[in-house]
Motif scaffolding. Structure first.
Motif, PDB file in Angstrom:
ATOM      1  N   ALA A   1       1.013  -1.474  -0.258  1.00 36.60           N
ATOM      2  CA  ALA A   1      -0.108  -0.251  -0.324  1.00 36.60           C
ATOM      3  C   ALA A   1       0.857   1.539   0.247  1.00 36.60           C
ATOM      4  O   ALA A   1       0.752   2.275  -0.574  1.00 36.60           O
ATOM      5  N   ASP A   2       2.129   0.853   0.621  1.00 32.43           N
ATOM      6  CA  ASP A   2       2.824   2.266   0.944  1.00 32.43           C
ATOM      7  C   ASP A   2       3.848   2.202  -0.717  1.00 32.43           C
ATOM      8  O   ASP A   2       3.929   3.547  -1.152  1.00 32.43           O
ATOM      9  N   LEU A   3       3.964   1.529  -0.684  1.00 36.44           N
ATOM     10  CA  LEU A   3       5.071   2.174  -1.914  1.00 36.44           C
ATOM     11  C   LEU A   3       3.868   2.513  -3.498  1.00 36.44           C
ATOM     12  O   LEU A   3       4.125   2.852  -4.322  1.00 36.44           O
ATOM     13  N   VAL A   4       2.180   1.811  -3.668  1.00 37.50           N
ATOM     14  CA  VAL A   4       1.347   1.896  -4.520  1.00 37.50           C
ATOM     15  C   VAL A   4       1.394   3.800  -3.997  1.00 37.50           C
ATOM     16  O   VAL A   4       0.467   4.289  -4.848  1.00 37.50           O
ATOM     17  N   SER A   5       0.538   4.175  -2.650  1.00 34.49           N
ATOM     18  CA  SER A   5       0.443   5.636  -2.643  1.00 34.49           C
ATOM     19  C   SER A   5       1.041   6.087  -3.195  1.00 34.49           C
ATOM     20  O   SER A   5       1.079   6.861  -3.058  1.00 34.49           O
TER      21      SER A   5
END
Lengths: 274, 250
Positions: free
Chosen positions: A27-31
Protein backbone atom coordinates in the motif's frame (compact mmCIF):
# COMPACT_ATOMS: atom_id res chain seq x y z
CA UNK A 1 -10.18 -25.49 26.20
CA UNK A 2 -9.69 -21.78 26.97
CA UNK A 3 -5.93 -22.25 26.61
CA UNK A 4 -6.44 -23.87 23.22
CA UNK A 5 -8.63 -21.02 21.93
CA UNK A 6 -6.14 -18.50 23.31
CA UNK A 7 -3.33 -20.23 21.43
CA UNK A 8 -5.45 -20.33 18.29
CA UNK A 9 -6.19 -16.60 18.59
CA UNK A 10 -2.46 -15.88 19.05
CA UNK A 11 -1.58 -17.89 15.92
CA UNK A 12 -4.25 -16.06 13.97
CA UNK A 13 -3.00 -12.71 15.22
CA UNK A 14 0.58 -13.52 14.20
CA UNK A 15 -0.55 -14.72 10.76
CA UNK A 16 -2.67 -11.62 10.25
CA UNK A 17 0.25 -9.48 11.41
CA UNK A 18 2.49 -10.96 8.70
CA UNK A 19 -0.18 -10.41 6.04
CA UNK A 20 -0.78 -6.87 7.33
CA UNK A 21 2.94 -6.10 7.00
CA UNK A 22 2.90 -7.16 3.34
CA UNK A 23 -0.27 -5.17 2.68
CA UNK A 24 1.27 -2.15 4.40
CA UNK A 25 4.43 -2.28 2.30
CA UNK A 26 2.50 -2.71 -0.96
CA UNK A 27 0.00 0.00 0.00
CA UNK A 28 2.87 2.37 0.84
CA UNK A 29 4.52 1.65 -2.51
CA UNK A 30 1.24 2.13 -4.38
CA UNK A 31 0.38 5.38 -2.62
CA UNK A 32 3.82 6.92 -3.13
CA UNK A 33 4.95 5.29 -6.34
CA UNK A 34 2.10 5.18 -8.82
CA UNK A 35 2.53 8.83 -9.85
CA UNK A 36 5.45 8.47 -12.27
CA UNK A 37 4.37 5.11 -13.71
CA UNK A 38 3.46 5.32 -17.37
CA UNK A 39 4.35 3.49 -20.56
CA UNK A 40 7.19 5.95 -21.13
CA UNK A 41 8.50 5.33 -17.60
CA UNK A 42 8.64 1.60 -18.35
CA UNK A 43 10.28 2.04 -21.77
CA UNK A 44 12.76 4.92 -21.50
CA UNK A 45 16.24 5.07 -20.00
CA UNK A 46 16.76 7.23 -16.88
CA UNK A 47 17.83 10.85 -17.32
CA UNK A 48 19.28 13.40 -14.91
CA UNK A 49 20.66 10.62 -12.63
CA UNK A 50 17.19 9.06 -12.44
CA UNK A 51 15.18 12.18 -11.58
CA UNK A 52 13.64 12.03 -15.06
CA UNK A 53 13.13 9.45 -17.78
CA UNK A 54 12.21 5.91 -16.95
CA UNK A 55 13.51 2.48 -16.09
CA UNK A 56 13.37 0.74 -19.51
CA UNK A 57 17.11 0.11 -19.76
CA UNK A 58 17.22 -1.11 -16.16
CA UNK A 59 14.43 -3.59 -16.83
CA UNK A 60 16.41 -4.92 -19.81
CA UNK A 61 19.62 -5.18 -17.74
CA UNK A 62 17.75 -6.81 -14.84
CA UNK A 63 16.14 -9.31 -17.20
CA UNK A 64 19.50 -10.36 -18.63
CA UNK A 65 21.23 -10.51 -15.24
CA UNK A 66 18.47 -12.74 -13.83
CA UNK A 67 18.37 -14.80 -17.04
CA UNK A 68 22.12 -15.48 -16.87
CA UNK A 69 21.94 -16.26 -13.15
CA UNK A 70 18.98 -18.63 -13.52
CA UNK A 71 20.19 -20.15 -16.78
CA UNK A 72 23.50 -21.13 -15.19
CA UNK A 73 22.27 -22.00 -11.69
CA UNK A 74 19.16 -23.99 -12.64
CA UNK A 75 20.76 -26.93 -14.49
CA UNK A 76 23.72 -27.10 -12.10
CA UNK A 77 21.36 -26.85 -9.13
CA UNK A 78 18.99 -29.48 -10.50
CA UNK A 79 21.63 -32.10 -11.19
CA UNK A 80 23.46 -31.40 -7.93
CA UNK A 81 20.16 -31.78 -6.07
CA UNK A 82 19.51 -35.11 -7.82
CA UNK A 83 22.98 -36.34 -6.89
CA UNK A 84 22.62 -35.27 -3.25
CA UNK A 85 19.11 -36.73 -2.99
CA UNK A 86 20.37 -40.08 -4.30
CA UNK A 87 23.53 -40.13 -2.22
CA UNK A 88 22.18 -39.34 1.22
CA UNK A 89 24.70 -41.09 3.42
CA UNK A 90 28.22 -40.70 2.06
CA UNK A 91 30.77 -38.50 3.78
CA UNK A 92 31.16 -36.55 0.55
CA UNK A 93 27.46 -35.66 0.30
CA UNK A 94 27.39 -34.60 3.95
CA UNK A 95 30.40 -32.35 3.34
CA UNK A 96 28.77 -30.82 0.25
CA UNK A 97 25.58 -30.16 2.22
CA UNK A 98 27.51 -28.41 5.01
CA UNK A 99 29.34 -26.26 2.45
CA UNK A 100 26.06 -25.30 0.80
CA UNK A 101 24.50 -24.34 4.11
CA UNK A 102 27.51 -22.19 4.95
CA UNK A 103 27.47 -20.59 1.48
CA UNK A 104 23.79 -19.82 1.96
CA UNK A 105 24.65 -17.78 5.02
CA UNK A 106 27.47 -15.80 3.36
CA UNK A 107 26.53 -12.08 3.06
CA UNK A 108 25.87 -10.98 -0.51
CA UNK A 109 28.56 -8.30 -0.31
CA UNK A 110 31.13 -11.10 0.06
CA UNK A 111 29.76 -12.73 -3.09
CA UNK A 112 30.10 -9.33 -4.74
CA UNK A 113 33.78 -9.08 -3.82
CA UNK A 114 34.36 -12.68 -4.93
CA UNK A 115 32.54 -12.10 -8.24
CA UNK A 116 34.54 -8.93 -8.81
CA UNK A 117 37.85 -10.70 -8.20
CA UNK A 118 36.99 -13.79 -10.27
CA UNK A 119 34.70 -12.72 -13.10
CA UNK A 120 35.49 -9.01 -13.52
CA UNK A 121 39.26 -9.13 -12.94
CA UNK A 122 40.68 -12.66 -13.24
CA UNK A 123 38.47 -13.75 -16.15
CA UNK A 124 38.52 -10.30 -17.73
CA UNK A 125 34.77 -9.83 -18.06
CA UNK A 126 34.89 -6.40 -16.43
CA UNK A 127 31.80 -4.76 -14.95
CA UNK A 128 29.21 -6.52 -17.06
CA UNK A 129 25.84 -8.18 -17.08
CA UNK A 130 27.66 -11.50 -17.51
CA UNK A 131 29.80 -10.93 -14.40
CA UNK A 132 26.72 -9.89 -12.41
CA UNK A 133 24.66 -12.85 -13.62
CA UNK A 134 27.42 -15.37 -12.90
CA UNK A 135 28.00 -13.91 -9.43
CA UNK A 136 24.28 -14.15 -8.69
CA UNK A 137 24.23 -17.72 -9.99
CA UNK A 138 26.89 -18.62 -7.37
CA UNK A 139 24.81 -16.85 -4.77
CA UNK A 140 21.49 -18.57 -5.52
CA UNK A 141 22.97 -22.04 -6.12
CA UNK A 142 22.92 -23.11 -2.44
CA UNK A 143 19.25 -22.23 -1.95
CA UNK A 144 18.30 -23.85 -5.28
CA UNK A 145 20.18 -27.06 -4.56
CA UNK A 146 18.97 -27.44 -0.98
CA UNK A 147 15.29 -26.79 -1.71
CA UNK A 148 15.33 -29.03 -4.77
CA UNK A 149 17.11 -31.77 -2.85
CA UNK A 150 14.59 -31.54 -0.01
CA UNK A 151 11.71 -31.77 -2.51
CA UNK A 152 13.17 -34.89 -4.09
CA UNK A 153 13.88 -36.47 -0.72
CA UNK A 154 10.34 -35.74 0.41
CA UNK A 155 9.03 -38.23 -2.19
CA UNK A 156 8.36 -41.45 -0.24
CA UNK A 157 11.22 -43.90 -0.68
CA UNK A 158 8.64 -46.61 -1.41
CA UNK A 159 8.18 -44.96 -4.82
CA UNK A 160 11.85 -45.50 -5.55
CA UNK A 161 11.62 -49.12 -4.40
CA UNK A 162 8.50 -49.69 -6.49
CA UNK A 163 10.24 -48.28 -9.56
CA UNK A 164 13.30 -50.47 -9.01
CA UNK A 165 11.12 -53.52 -8.39
CA UNK A 166 9.74 -53.00 -11.90
CA UNK A 167 13.22 -52.71 -13.37
CA UNK A 168 12.87 -49.00 -14.24
CA UNK A 169 16.12 -47.18 -14.99
CA UNK A 170 17.35 -44.38 -12.75
CA UNK A 171 16.54 -41.82 -15.46
CA UNK A 172 12.94 -43.02 -15.87
CA UNK A 173 12.54 -43.19 -12.10
CA UNK A 174 13.79 -39.62 -11.78
CA UNK A 175 11.75 -38.04 -14.56
CA UNK A 176 8.60 -40.14 -14.39
CA UNK A 177 8.26 -41.13 -10.76
CA UNK A 178 10.12 -38.65 -8.57
CA UNK A 179 9.82 -35.36 -10.45
CA UNK A 180 6.01 -35.04 -10.66
CA UNK A 181 5.45 -35.02 -6.89
CA UNK A 182 8.64 -33.00 -6.29
CA UNK A 183 8.02 -30.33 -8.91
CA UNK A 184 5.94 -27.97 -6.77
CA UNK A 185 8.62 -27.93 -4.05
CA UNK A 186 11.30 -27.42 -6.69
CA UNK A 187 9.30 -24.49 -8.08
CA UNK A 188 9.39 -22.90 -4.63
CA UNK A 189 13.18 -23.22 -4.71
CA UNK A 190 13.27 -21.54 -8.10
CA UNK A 191 11.01 -18.72 -6.89
CA UNK A 192 13.25 -18.16 -3.86
CA UNK A 193 16.35 -18.15 -6.05
CA UNK A 194 14.94 -15.80 -8.70
CA UNK A 195 13.49 -13.59 -5.97
CA UNK A 196 16.87 -13.30 -4.32
CA UNK A 197 18.57 -12.59 -7.65
CA UNK A 198 16.01 -9.91 -8.54
CA UNK A 199 16.26 -8.12 -5.24
CA UNK A 200 20.05 -8.32 -4.94
CA UNK A 201 21.94 -5.06 -4.71
CA UNK A 202 25.30 -5.39 -2.97
CA UNK A 203 26.71 -8.18 -5.13
CA UNK A 204 25.75 -6.36 -8.35
CA UNK A 205 27.33 -3.04 -7.46
CA UNK A 206 30.73 -4.76 -7.59
CA UNK A 207 30.07 -6.85 -10.68
CA UNK A 208 27.36 -5.56 -13.05
CA UNK A 209 28.12 -1.90 -12.51
CA UNK A 210 26.11 1.29 -12.50
CA UNK A 211 25.62 2.19 -16.17
CA UNK A 212 22.03 3.18 -16.94
CA UNK A 213 21.99 2.95 -20.74
CA UNK A 214 20.42 0.07 -22.68
CA UNK A 215 23.00 -2.77 -22.82
CA UNK A 216 24.18 -3.88 -26.27
CA UNK A 217 25.35 -7.30 -25.18
CA UNK A 218 26.12 -9.38 -22.11
CA UNK A 219 29.59 -7.86 -21.76
CA UNK A 220 28.09 -4.39 -21.38
CA UNK A 221 27.74 -2.97 -17.93
CA UNK A 222 24.12 -2.71 -16.78
CA UNK A 223 22.37 -1.39 -13.73
CA UNK A 224 19.75 -3.65 -12.19
CA UNK A 225 16.46 -2.32 -10.86
CA UNK A 226 17.36 -2.99 -7.23
CA UNK A 227 20.69 -1.13 -7.60
CA UNK A 228 18.76 1.74 -9.21
CA UNK A 229 16.34 1.88 -6.26
CA UNK A 230 19.26 1.93 -3.83
CA UNK A 231 20.98 4.68 -5.81
CA UNK A 232 17.87 6.86 -6.08
CA UNK A 233 17.07 6.46 -2.39
CA UNK A 234 20.60 7.05 -1.10
CA UNK A 235 22.47 9.23 -3.58
CA UNK A 236 19.99 11.25 -5.66
CA UNK A 237 18.08 14.02 -3.85
CA UNK A 238 14.60 14.66 -5.27
CA UNK A 239 14.15 11.19 -6.74
CA UNK A 240 12.17 9.56 -3.92
CA UNK A 241 8.97 9.26 -5.93
CA UNK A 242 10.83 7.49 -8.74
CA UNK A 243 12.53 5.21 -6.23
CA UNK A 244 9.09 4.21 -4.95
CA UNK A 245 7.79 3.73 -8.50
CA UNK A 246 10.78 1.50 -9.35
CA UNK A 247 10.24 -0.50 -6.16
CA UNK A 248 6.57 -0.95 -7.05
CA UNK A 249 7.55 -2.28 -10.49
CA UNK A 250 10.05 -4.67 -8.85
CA UNK A 251 7.38 -6.01 -6.48
CA UNK A 252 4.94 -6.48 -9.37
CA UNK A 253 7.61 -8.37 -11.35
CA UNK A 254 8.28 -10.62 -8.34
CA UNK A 255 4.56 -11.29 -7.98
CA UNK A 256 4.22 -12.11 -11.70
CA UNK A 257 7.25 -14.43 -11.65
CA UNK A 258 5.96 -16.14 -8.52
CA UNK A 259 2.57 -16.78 -10.15
CA UNK A 260 4.09 -17.88 -13.48
CA UNK A 261 6.48 -20.39 -11.86
CA UNK A 262 3.68 -21.85 -9.74
CA UNK A 263 1.40 -22.16 -12.79
CA UNK A 264 4.22 -23.70 -14.84
CA UNK A 265 4.97 -26.20 -12.05
CA UNK A 266 1.30 -27.19 -11.88
CA UNK A 267 1.16 -27.60 -15.66
CA UNK A 268 4.42 -29.58 -15.66
CA UNK A 269 3.14 -31.79 -12.85
CA UNK A 270 -0.12 -32.49 -14.72
CA UNK A 271 1.70 -33.19 -17.99
CA UNK A 272 4.12 -35.63 -16.37
CA UNK A 273 1.31 -37.34 -14.52
CA UNK A 274 -0.59 -38.43 -17.65
CA UNK B 1 12.09 -71.73 -9.61
CA UNK B 2 13.86 -69.73 -6.90
CA UNK B 3 16.18 -71.48 -4.51
CA UNK B 4 17.78 -69.79 -1.50
CA UNK B 5 20.54 -71.62 0.36
CA UNK B 6 21.76 -70.49 3.74
CA UNK B 7 20.98 -66.85 2.92
CA UNK B 8 21.90 -64.09 5.31
CA UNK B 9 21.30 -60.34 5.05
CA UNK B 10 23.43 -57.78 6.86
CA UNK B 11 23.35 -54.01 7.15
CA UNK B 12 26.65 -52.24 7.81
CA UNK B 13 28.15 -55.61 8.73
CA UNK B 14 25.45 -56.44 11.29
CA UNK B 15 23.56 -59.61 10.36
CA UNK B 16 19.79 -59.15 10.68
CA UNK B 17 18.73 -62.54 9.34
CA UNK B 18 20.70 -65.69 8.56
CA UNK B 19 20.54 -69.35 7.66
CA UNK B 20 17.39 -69.09 5.58
CA UNK B 21 16.98 -71.80 2.98
CA UNK B 22 13.84 -72.31 0.98
CA UNK B 23 12.55 -73.01 -2.50
CA UNK B 24 9.79 -71.21 -4.36
CA UNK B 25 8.07 -73.32 -7.00
CA UNK B 26 5.62 -72.38 -9.71
CA UNK B 27 1.98 -72.65 -8.63
CA UNK B 28 2.83 -72.79 -4.93
CA UNK B 29 2.47 -70.14 -2.26
CA UNK B 30 5.15 -69.95 0.40
CA UNK B 31 4.33 -67.90 3.49
CA UNK B 32 7.14 -66.48 5.61
CA UNK B 33 6.09 -65.68 9.18
CA UNK B 34 7.83 -64.56 12.33
CA UNK B 35 7.94 -61.79 14.93
CA UNK B 36 8.33 -58.15 13.86
CA UNK B 37 11.87 -57.09 13.01
CA UNK B 38 13.25 -60.60 12.56
CA UNK B 39 14.35 -59.89 8.99
CA UNK B 40 11.53 -61.46 6.94
CA UNK B 41 11.19 -58.45 4.66
CA UNK B 42 14.97 -58.08 4.30
CA UNK B 43 15.20 -61.72 3.23
CA UNK B 44 12.33 -61.25 0.77
CA UNK B 45 14.03 -58.17 -0.72
CA UNK B 46 17.21 -60.18 -1.19
CA UNK B 47 15.37 -62.57 -3.52
CA UNK B 48 15.21 -59.94 -6.28
CA UNK B 49 18.15 -57.89 -5.03
CA UNK B 50 16.09 -54.93 -3.91
CA UNK B 51 18.44 -54.89 -0.94
CA UNK B 52 20.92 -53.29 -3.36
CA UNK B 53 18.98 -50.04 -2.85
CA UNK B 54 19.47 -50.11 0.91
CA UNK B 55 22.70 -48.41 1.98
CA UNK B 56 25.21 -50.72 3.67
CA UNK B 57 23.40 -53.95 2.81
CA UNK B 58 25.08 -57.21 1.90
CA UNK B 59 23.75 -60.68 1.14
CA UNK B 60 25.46 -63.96 2.02
CA UNK B 61 24.70 -67.50 0.88
CA UNK B 62 23.37 -68.48 -2.52
CA UNK B 63 20.23 -67.51 -4.40
CA UNK B 64 19.46 -69.16 -7.73
CA UNK B 65 16.67 -68.08 -10.06
CA UNK B 66 16.12 -70.68 -12.78
CA UNK B 67 19.57 -72.05 -12.05
CA UNK B 68 21.32 -68.68 -12.38
CA UNK B 69 23.20 -67.41 -9.34
CA UNK B 70 21.79 -63.90 -8.93
CA UNK B 71 24.46 -62.88 -6.43
CA UNK B 72 27.31 -63.57 -8.82
CA UNK B 73 26.71 -60.25 -10.55
CA UNK B 74 26.39 -61.90 -13.96
CA UNK B 75 22.72 -60.98 -14.36
CA UNK B 76 21.80 -57.31 -14.11
CA UNK B 77 19.14 -56.67 -11.47
CA UNK B 78 16.85 -55.04 -14.05
CA UNK B 79 16.25 -58.37 -15.85
CA UNK B 80 15.92 -60.22 -12.55
CA UNK B 81 13.26 -57.82 -11.26
CA UNK B 82 11.27 -58.27 -14.46
CA UNK B 83 11.08 -61.98 -13.69
CA UNK B 84 10.70 -61.69 -9.93
CA UNK B 85 8.26 -58.88 -9.07
CA UNK B 86 7.56 -57.40 -5.68
CA UNK B 87 4.46 -55.96 -4.01
CA UNK B 88 4.90 -53.82 -0.92
CA UNK B 89 3.05 -53.29 2.33
CA UNK B 90 1.55 -49.97 1.33
CA UNK B 91 0.04 -49.51 -2.10
CA UNK B 92 2.47 -47.30 -4.00
CA UNK B 93 1.10 -46.40 -7.42
CA UNK B 94 3.14 -43.84 -9.31
CA UNK B 95 1.65 -40.32 -9.54
CA UNK B 96 0.62 -41.08 -13.12
CA UNK B 97 -2.57 -42.17 -14.83
CA UNK B 98 -3.88 -45.69 -14.24
CA UNK B 99 -2.94 -46.66 -17.79
CA UNK B 100 0.54 -45.12 -17.52
CA UNK B 101 1.18 -47.00 -14.28
CA UNK B 102 0.81 -50.29 -16.16
CA UNK B 103 2.58 -49.19 -19.33
CA UNK B 104 5.58 -47.37 -17.85
CA UNK B 105 7.60 -50.52 -17.14
CA UNK B 106 6.51 -52.13 -20.42
CA UNK B 107 7.75 -49.11 -22.38
CA UNK B 108 10.95 -49.12 -20.35
CA UNK B 109 11.54 -52.73 -21.34
CA UNK B 110 11.13 -51.95 -25.02
CA UNK B 111 7.44 -52.33 -25.88
CA UNK B 112 6.41 -49.39 -28.10
CA UNK B 113 3.46 -50.83 -30.03
CA UNK B 114 0.35 -49.01 -28.81
CA UNK B 115 -2.02 -51.87 -29.58
CA UNK B 116 0.16 -54.31 -27.64
CA UNK B 117 0.47 -51.86 -24.75
CA UNK B 118 -3.31 -51.45 -24.62
CA UNK B 119 -3.77 -55.21 -24.81
CA UNK B 120 -1.28 -55.81 -21.99
CA UNK B 121 -2.98 -53.11 -19.90
CA UNK B 122 -6.40 -54.69 -20.27
CA UNK B 123 -5.06 -58.19 -19.68
CA UNK B 124 -3.24 -57.36 -16.47
CA UNK B 125 -6.12 -55.23 -15.13
CA UNK B 126 -8.50 -58.12 -15.86
CA UNK B 127 -6.19 -60.53 -14.03
CA UNK B 128 -6.55 -58.49 -10.87
CA UNK B 129 -10.28 -57.87 -11.36
CA UNK B 130 -9.85 -54.12 -11.80
CA UNK B 131 -10.71 -53.74 -15.47
CA UNK B 132 -14.47 -53.28 -15.08
CA UNK B 133 -13.94 -50.73 -12.33
CA UNK B 134 -11.50 -48.52 -14.24
CA UNK B 135 -11.95 -49.21 -17.96
CA UNK B 136 -13.74 -45.88 -18.50
CA UNK B 137 -11.18 -43.82 -16.62
CA UNK B 138 -7.81 -45.22 -17.58
CA UNK B 139 -6.50 -41.67 -18.08
CA UNK B 140 -7.33 -40.65 -14.51
CA UNK B 141 -4.69 -40.37 -11.84
CA UNK B 142 -4.02 -43.64 -10.04
CA UNK B 143 -3.89 -41.67 -6.81
CA UNK B 144 -7.69 -41.28 -6.97
CA UNK B 145 -8.26 -45.02 -6.56
CA UNK B 146 -9.12 -46.51 -3.16
CA UNK B 147 -6.38 -48.24 -1.15
CA UNK B 148 -7.50 -51.71 -2.21
CA UNK B 149 -7.77 -50.67 -5.86
CA UNK B 150 -4.32 -49.10 -5.68
CA UNK B 151 -2.85 -52.34 -4.33
CA UNK B 152 -4.53 -54.32 -7.12
CA UNK B 153 -3.14 -51.81 -9.62
CA UNK B 154 0.34 -52.39 -8.19
CA UNK B 155 -0.14 -56.14 -8.64
CA UNK B 156 -1.40 -55.58 -12.19
CA UNK B 157 1.64 -53.40 -12.87
CA UNK B 158 3.92 -56.23 -11.80
CA UNK B 159 1.89 -58.85 -13.71
CA UNK B 160 2.13 -56.82 -16.94
CA UNK B 161 5.82 -57.81 -17.08
CA UNK B 162 4.78 -61.50 -17.07
CA UNK B 163 6.94 -62.44 -14.05
CA UNK B 164 7.65 -66.01 -12.99
CA UNK B 165 7.43 -65.17 -9.32
CA UNK B 166 5.85 -62.49 -7.15
CA UNK B 167 7.07 -61.51 -3.70
CA UNK B 168 4.42 -59.99 -1.41
CA UNK B 169 5.62 -58.07 1.63
CA UNK B 170 2.62 -57.87 3.99
CA UNK B 171 0.38 -56.81 1.11
CA UNK B 172 -2.83 -56.50 3.13
CA UNK B 173 -1.60 -54.98 6.37
CA UNK B 174 -2.37 -51.40 5.30
CA UNK B 175 -5.83 -52.22 3.91
CA UNK B 176 -9.32 -52.43 5.37
CA UNK B 177 -10.65 -55.99 5.95
CA UNK B 178 -12.81 -55.99 2.83
CA UNK B 179 -9.99 -54.84 0.53
CA UNK B 180 -7.61 -57.24 2.30
CA UNK B 181 -9.97 -60.12 1.51
CA UNK B 182 -10.06 -59.15 -2.18
CA UNK B 183 -6.25 -59.05 -2.32
CA UNK B 184 -6.02 -62.36 -0.50
CA UNK B 185 -8.39 -64.02 -2.98
CA UNK B 186 -6.31 -62.58 -5.79
CA UNK B 187 -3.08 -63.97 -4.31
CA UNK B 188 -4.75 -67.36 -4.00
CA UNK B 189 -5.75 -67.22 -7.66
CA UNK B 190 -2.27 -66.10 -8.75
CA UNK B 191 -0.88 -68.96 -6.69
CA UNK B 192 -2.17 -71.30 -9.41
CA UNK B 193 -0.12 -69.49 -12.05
CA UNK B 194 3.11 -68.27 -10.46
CA UNK B 195 5.59 -68.95 -7.70
CA UNK B 196 4.56 -66.75 -4.78
CA UNK B 197 6.21 -65.81 -1.50
CA UNK B 198 4.28 -63.80 1.04
CA UNK B 199 5.53 -62.25 4.25
CA UNK B 200 2.66 -61.91 6.69
CA UNK B 201 1.97 -61.35 10.37
CA UNK B 202 -1.51 -62.76 10.02
CA UNK B 203 -1.23 -66.47 10.83
CA UNK B 204 -4.82 -67.15 9.78
CA UNK B 205 -3.95 -65.60 6.41
CA UNK B 206 -0.88 -67.83 6.20
CA UNK B 207 -3.09 -70.84 7.01
CA UNK B 208 -5.60 -69.88 4.32
CA UNK B 209 -3.05 -69.16 1.60
CA UNK B 210 0.15 -71.09 2.12
CA UNK B 211 1.17 -74.37 0.57
CA UNK B 212 4.54 -74.06 2.27
CA UNK B 213 5.51 -72.25 5.45
CA UNK B 214 8.80 -70.82 6.68
CA UNK B 215 9.11 -69.55 10.25
CA UNK B 216 11.86 -67.09 11.18
CA UNK B 217 12.48 -66.32 14.87
CA UNK B 218 14.98 -64.32 16.91
CA UNK B 219 18.09 -66.03 18.18
CA UNK B 220 21.06 -64.14 19.56
CA UNK B 221 19.70 -60.82 18.30
CA UNK B 222 19.17 -61.93 14.72
CA UNK B 223 16.50 -63.69 12.69
CA UNK B 224 17.07 -67.40 12.04
CA UNK B 225 14.93 -69.84 10.10
CA UNK B 226 13.54 -72.28 12.66
CA UNK B 227 10.96 -74.20 10.66
CA UNK B 228 10.21 -74.87 7.03
CA UNK B 229 8.01 -77.27 5.10
CA UNK B 230 4.48 -77.91 3.89
CA UNK B 231 2.22 -75.48 5.74
CA UNK B 232 -0.13 -78.08 7.23
CA UNK B 233 2.83 -80.06 8.58
CA UNK B 234 4.57 -77.04 10.09
CA UNK B 235 1.38 -75.77 11.70
CA UNK B 236 0.72 -79.25 13.14
CA UNK B 237 4.27 -79.94 14.28
CA UNK B 238 6.75 -77.04 13.95
CA UNK B 239 9.57 -79.20 15.28
CA UNK B 240 11.15 -76.24 17.10
CA UNK B 241 10.23 -74.71 20.43
CA UNK B 242 10.48 -71.07 19.26
CA UNK B 243 8.39 -71.81 16.18
CA UNK B 244 5.86 -73.71 18.27
CA UNK B 245 5.69 -70.81 20.72
CA UNK B 246 5.21 -68.26 17.93
CA UNK B 247 2.64 -70.28 16.00
CA UNK B 248 0.86 -71.37 19.18
CA UNK B 249 0.79 -67.95 20.85
CA UNK B 250 -0.74 -66.32 17.89
Amino acid sequence: MRRESGLKALLWAISMGVCALLVWIVADLVSRGTGPISLEFLMAAPRDAGRAGGIGSLLVSTFWIVAVATGVALPIGFFSAVLLAEDTHSRMSRAVRSCLDMLNAVPSIVFGLFGNALFCVALGMGYSILSGGLTLSCMILPILIRTMEQSLRAVPKEQRFAASALGLSDVTTLFRVLLPPASSGMAVGLILGVGRALSETAALIFTAGYVTRFPDNLLDSGRSLSVHIFDLAMNVPGADERAYASALVLVVILFVINSCVRLAARHFQARLAT
Amino acid sequence: MISAENVSVAFDGKIVVEAVSLELHCCRITAIVGPSGCGKSSFLSALNRLTDLMPGSSIGGRIHVDGVDILSGKEPPVGLRQRVGMIFQRPNPFPLSIERNIQLALREHGERNRAKLAEATEKSLRRVGLWDEVKDRLGESAMRLSGGQQQRLCIARALALEPQALLFDEPTSALDPLSARVIEDLIQELGHQLAIAIVTHDLSQAKRLADDLTVICYRDGRGVMVACGPATDVFRDPGDSDAALYLGER
